[in-house]
Design a protein around this motif. Structure first.
Motif, PDB file in Angstrom:
ATOM      1  N   LEU A  26       0.823  -1.209   0.000  1.00  0.00           N
ATOM      2  CA  LEU A  26       0.000   0.000   0.000  1.00  0.00           C
ATOM      3  C   LEU A  26       0.854   1.255   0.000  1.00  0.00           C
ATOM      4  CD1 LEU A  26      -2.378  -1.128   2.871  1.00  0.00           C
ATOM      5  CD2 LEU A  26      -2.908  -1.134   0.426  1.00  0.00           C
ATOM      6  N   CYS A  27       0.429   2.273  -0.772  1.00  0.00           N
ATOM      7  CA  CYS A  27       1.040   3.593  -0.694  1.00  0.00           C
ATOM      8  C   CYS A  27       0.326   4.372   0.413  1.00  0.00           C
ATOM      9  CB  CYS A  27       0.923   4.325  -2.028  1.00  0.00           C
ATOM     10  SG  CYS A  27      -0.766   4.776  -2.494  1.00  0.00           S
ATOM     11  N   LEU A  28       0.805   5.571   0.720  1.00  0.00           N
ATOM     12  CA  LEU A  28       0.179   6.373   1.775  1.00  0.00           C
ATOM     13  C   LEU A  28      -1.268   6.721   1.460  1.00  0.00           C
ATOM     14  CD1 LEU A  28       3.026   8.835   2.807  1.00  0.00           C
ATOM     15  CD2 LEU A  28       2.047   6.985   4.160  1.00  0.00           C
ATOM     16  N   GLU A  29      -1.584   6.915   0.188  1.00  0.00           N
ATOM     17  CA  GLU A  29      -2.945   7.288  -0.199  1.00  0.00           C
ATOM     18  C   GLU A  29      -3.949   6.158   0.034  1.00  0.00           C
ATOM     19  OE1 GLU A  29      -5.374   8.435  -4.266  1.00  0.00           O
ATOM     20  OE2 GLU A  29      -3.245   8.903  -4.149  1.00  0.00           O
ATOM     21  N   HIS A  30      -3.529   4.917  -0.159  1.00  0.00           N
ATOM     22  CA  HIS A  30      -4.447   3.784  -0.058  1.00  0.00           C
ATOM     23  C   HIS A  30      -4.407   3.060   1.283  1.00  0.00           C
ATOM     24  CE1 HIS A  30      -4.345   4.071  -4.558  1.00  0.00           C
ATOM     25  NE2 HIS A  30      -5.642   4.105  -4.284  1.00  0.00           N
ATOM     26  N   ALA A  31      -3.505   3.407   2.164  1.00  0.00           N
ATOM     27  CA  ALA A  31      -3.417   2.763   3.479  1.00  0.00           C
ATOM     28  C   ALA A  31      -4.438   3.369   4.439  1.00  0.00           C
ATOM     29  CB  ALA A  31      -2.013   2.919   4.046  1.00  0.00           C
ATOM     30  N   ALA A  53      -1.981   0.076  19.515  1.00  0.00           N
ATOM     31  CA  ALA A  53      -1.080  -0.191  18.390  1.00  0.00           C
ATOM     32  C   ALA A  53      -1.718   0.352  17.108  1.00  0.00           C
ATOM     33  CB  ALA A  53      -0.836  -1.685  18.259  1.00  0.00           C
ATOM     34  N   ARG A  54      -0.943   0.388  16.030  1.00  0.00           N
ATOM     35  CA  ARG A  54      -1.455   0.798  14.721  1.00  0.00           C
ATOM     36  C   ARG A  54      -1.858  -0.434  13.936  1.00  0.00           C
ATOM     37  NH1 ARG A  54       2.958   4.896  13.389  1.00  0.00           N
ATOM     38  NH2 ARG A  54       4.140   3.004  13.625  1.00  0.00           N
ATOM     39  N   ARG A  55      -2.935  -0.320  13.162  1.00  0.00           N
ATOM     40  CA  ARG A  55      -3.374  -1.396  12.265  1.00  0.00           C
ATOM     41  C   ARG A  55      -3.553  -0.787  10.889  1.00  0.00           C
ATOM     42  NH1 ARG A  55      -5.820  -6.318  11.980  1.00  0.00           N
ATOM     43  NH2 ARG A  55      -7.604  -6.504  10.611  1.00  0.00           N
ATOM     44  N   LEU A  56      -2.819  -1.307   9.904  1.00  0.00           N
ATOM     45  CA  LEU A  56      -2.877  -0.810   8.527  1.00  0.00           C
ATOM     46  C   LEU A  56      -3.616  -1.815   7.654  1.00  0.00           C
ATOM     47  CD1 LEU A  56       0.734   0.158   8.882  1.00  0.00           C
ATOM     48  CD2 LEU A  56      -0.860   1.795   7.925  1.00  0.00           C
ATOM     49  N   THR A  57      -4.611  -1.339   6.911  1.00  0.00           N
ATOM     50  CA  THR A  57      -5.353  -2.200   6.004  1.00  0.00           C
ATOM     51  C   THR A  57      -5.555  -1.505   4.661  1.00  0.00           C
ATOM     52  OG1 THR A  57      -7.457  -1.384   6.887  1.00  0.00           O
ATOM     53  CG2 THR A  57      -6.637  -3.456   7.796  1.00  0.00           C
ATOM     54  N   CYS A  58      -5.821  -2.310   3.631  1.00  0.00           N
ATOM     55  CA  CYS A  58      -6.153  -1.762   2.315  1.00  0.00           C
ATOM     56  C   CYS A  58      -7.627  -1.366   2.320  1.00  0.00           C
ATOM     57  CB  CYS A  58      -5.873  -2.786   1.225  1.00  0.00           C
ATOM     58  SG  CYS A  58      -6.947  -4.246   1.263  1.00  0.00           S
ATOM     59  N   GLY A  59      -8.084  -0.722   1.273  1.00  0.00           N
ATOM     60  CA  GLY A  59      -9.462  -0.272   1.188  1.00  0.00           C
ATOM     61  C   GLY A  59     -10.464  -1.422   1.206  1.00  0.00           C
ATOM     62  N   VAL A  60     -10.152  -2.510   0.541  1.00  0.00           N
ATOM     63  CA  VAL A  60     -11.067  -3.662   0.485  1.00  0.00           C
ATOM     64  C   VAL A  60     -11.228  -4.286   1.865  1.00  0.00           C
ATOM     65  CG1 VAL A  60     -11.395  -5.979  -0.481  1.00  0.00           C
ATOM     66  CG2 VAL A  60     -10.561  -4.125  -1.945  1.00  0.00           C
ATOM     67  N   CYS A  61     -10.122  -4.539   2.554  1.00  0.00           N
ATOM     68  CA  CYS A  61     -10.188  -5.146   3.882  1.00  0.00           C
ATOM     69  C   CYS A  61     -10.792  -4.180   4.893  1.00  0.00           C
ATOM     70  CB  CYS A  61      -8.799  -5.591   4.332  1.00  0.00           C
ATOM     71  SG  CYS A  61      -8.144  -6.967   3.353  1.00  0.00           S
ATOM     72  N   HIS A  62     -10.515  -2.889   4.748  1.00  0.00           N
ATOM     73  CA  HIS A  62     -11.093  -1.878   5.638  1.00  0.00           C
ATOM     74  C   HIS A  62     -12.612  -1.894   5.538  1.00  0.00           C
ATOM     75  CE1 HIS A  62     -11.503   1.879   7.832  1.00  0.00           C
ATOM     76  NE2 HIS A  62     -12.242   2.331   6.829  1.00  0.00           N
ATOM     77  N   GLU A  63     -13.160  -1.922   4.321  1.00  0.00           N
ATOM     78  CA  GLU A  63     -14.601  -1.946   4.121  1.00  0.00           C
ATOM     79  C   GLU A  63     -15.222  -3.262   4.601  1.00  0.00           C
ATOM     80  OE1 GLU A  63     -16.689   0.491   3.177  1.00  0.00           O
ATOM     81  OE2 GLU A  63     -14.930   1.772   3.268  1.00  0.00           O
ATOM     82  N   ALA A  64     -14.502  -4.376   4.457  1.00  0.00           N
ATOM     83  CA  ALA A  64     -15.019  -5.667   4.901  1.00  0.00           C
ATOM     84  C   ALA A  64     -15.126  -5.730   6.428  1.00  0.00           C
ATOM     85  CB  ALA A  64     -14.106  -6.784   4.404  1.00  0.00           C
ATOM     86  N   GLU A  65     -14.291  -4.977   7.135  1.00  0.00           N
ATOM     87  CA  GLU A  65     -14.302  -5.006   8.588  1.00  0.00           C
ATOM     88  C   GLU A  65     -15.316  -4.038   9.194  1.00  0.00           C
ATOM     89  OE1 GLU A  65     -10.275  -4.177   9.694  1.00  0.00           O
ATOM     90  OE2 GLU A  65      -9.644  -6.232   9.351  1.00  0.00           O
ATOM     91  N   VAL A  66     -15.820  -3.095   8.410  1.00  0.00           N
ATOM     92  CA  VAL A  66     -16.751  -2.091   8.950  1.00  0.00           C
ATOM     93  C   VAL A  66     -18.132  -2.656   9.095  1.00  0.00           C
ATOM     94  CG1 VAL A  66     -17.803   0.165   8.516  1.00  0.00           C
ATOM     95  CG2 VAL A  66     -15.418  -0.221   7.986  1.00  0.00           C
TER      96      VAL A  66
END
Length: 66
Positions: A26-31, A53-66
């Motif tokens: 992931l780049c900064l824009e998509h993280a 702690a910090r948790r970094l996800t992509c857009g697809v995984c972020h939306e799946a967790e919401v």
């Protein structure tokens, strides 16, 4: 490594992070950065660490967790 989401848009940007769910670069824009509570077994219970702690996800995984 290049950002996977940028490659799907026919762009090339360097990845600066890896999704903790799927492993995509992931780049900064998509993280997506979110806090994650860290628990540890302590005796017969659990203790919670602070700060979160910090948790970094992509857009697809972020939306799946919401």
């Amino acid at each position: 490594m290049n950002c996977y989401d940028c490659l799907t848009l026919q762009e090339t940007n360097a990845a600066v992070a890896v999704c903790t769910r799927c492993g995509a670069g992931l780049c900064l824009e998509h993280a997506h950065v979110a806090p994650q509570i860290v628990h540890e077994t302590a005796g017969v219970g659990r203790s919670t660490h602070s700060p979160d702690a910090r948790r970094l996800t992509c857009g697809v995984c972020h939306e799946a967790e919401v």
